[in-house]
Design a protein around this motif. Structure first.
Motif, short mmCIF file in Angstrom:
data_model
loop_
_atom_site.label_atom_id
_atom_site.label_comp_id
_atom_site.label_asym_id
_atom_site.label_seq_id
_atom_site.Cartn_x
_atom_site.Cartn_y
_atom_site.Cartn_z
N ASN A 88 9.52 57.60 -0.29
CA ASN A 88 10.58 58.25 0.47
C ASN A 88 10.03 58.86 1.75
OD1 ASN A 88 12.74 59.69 1.42
ND2 ASN A 88 13.21 60.68 -0.50
N SER A 90 11.39 60.23 4.25
CA SER A 90 12.01 61.46 4.77
C SER A 90 11.69 62.69 3.92
CB SER A 90 13.53 61.28 4.86
OG SER A 90 14.09 61.12 3.58
N LYS A 131 16.32 62.58 8.38
CA LYS A 131 17.55 61.81 8.13
C LYS A 131 17.29 60.35 7.80
CE LYS A 131 20.39 64.85 10.87
NZ LYS A 131 21.22 65.03 12.07
N LYS A 133 16.68 57.09 5.78
CA LYS A 133 17.16 56.69 4.46
C LYS A 133 16.06 55.94 3.72
CE LYS A 133 21.81 56.71 5.96
NZ LYS A 133 23.12 56.34 5.72
N THR A 134 16.12 56.04 2.40
CA THR A 134 15.14 55.33 1.58
C THR A 134 15.50 53.85 1.56
OG1 THR A 134 16.38 55.56 -0.47
CG2 THR A 134 14.82 57.34 0.07
N GLU A 137 18.55 53.28 -0.55
CA GLU A 137 19.80 53.69 0.11
C GLU A 137 20.25 52.62 1.12
OE1 GLU A 137 19.44 58.56 0.07
OE2 GLU A 137 18.44 57.45 1.65
N LEU A 138 19.29 52.07 1.86
CA LEU A 138 19.62 51.03 2.83
C LEU A 138 20.12 49.76 2.14
CD1 LEU A 138 16.69 51.44 5.37
CD2 LEU A 138 19.09 52.04 5.72
N GLU A 141 23.67 50.31 1.08
CA GLU A 141 24.61 50.21 2.20
C GLU A 141 24.88 48.76 2.57
OE1 GLU A 141 23.62 52.59 5.60
OE2 GLU A 141 23.68 54.45 4.43
#
Length: 175
Positions: A88, A90, A131, A133-134, A137-138, A141
């Motif tokens: 991660n 972020s 901000k 994204k992992t 998460e991408l 999306e």
């Protein structure tokens, strides 16, 4: 510190840099031992490894991997701590921001980060990095974007079936 000890530190740092996809460099000067221990504990809870090392040893470890960058050289001044994270990207930025909120002197200071070989230098980059994204998460999306048109078509077909059934029923009642 003897040459042998320095060589061991450089080798250990080189190994950490190779194992980690992302690393952050911070300045924790001015923090008490208790505050640094609190910061380390927060890092540990989030799977982030935190190490303090001399700037020259950090530079030599990066040079041994042929990863040196003039931007990083500029950031490697004063007290430097390195936050190593594997997944991660972020997480360290969020942790630094959270710790800063509770610290009256707005510490630790963010110096630089390397995220998948991209270099980010300066305190102004911290907000952007927090901000990111992992990977998961991408991927989520992208999957949602790919599913969206299919869901819309199915929805139209389903609502069309109800309308079509209503029209057929109305026509059959007229006959």
């Amino acid at each position: 510190m003897t040459r042998e000890e320095k060589a061991q530190v450089i080798a250990g740092l080189s190994e950490k840099f190779q194992e980690s996809d992302h690393y952050y460099i911070t300045d924790t000067s001015g923090l008490s031992v208790a505050e640094i221990n609190k910061f380390r504990a927060m890092c540990f809870k989030q799977g982030i490894e935190y190490k303090v090392a001399k700037n020259t040893l950090i530079k030599k470890a990066l040079e041994s991997l042929e990863w040196s960058d003039p931007k990083l050289d500029e950031a490697l001044k004063g007290v430097s701590g390195i936050m190593f994270v594997k997944e991660n990207a972020s997480a360290p930025a969020k942790l630094i921001k959270d710790y800063k909120k509770a610290d009256p002197k707005d510490r630790p200071r963010f110096k630089a980060a390397s995220i998948d070989s991209d270099i980010f230098v300066g305190e102004d980059q911290l907000e952007f990095l927090s901000k990111l994204k992992t990977k998961n998460e991408l991927i989520g999306e992208v999957i949602n974007l790919l599913q969206s048109p299919a869901k819309e078509v199915l929805s139209l077909l389903q609502s069309g079936e109800h309308k079509l059934a209503g029209i057929v029923k109305t026509l059959s009642e007229r006959e």
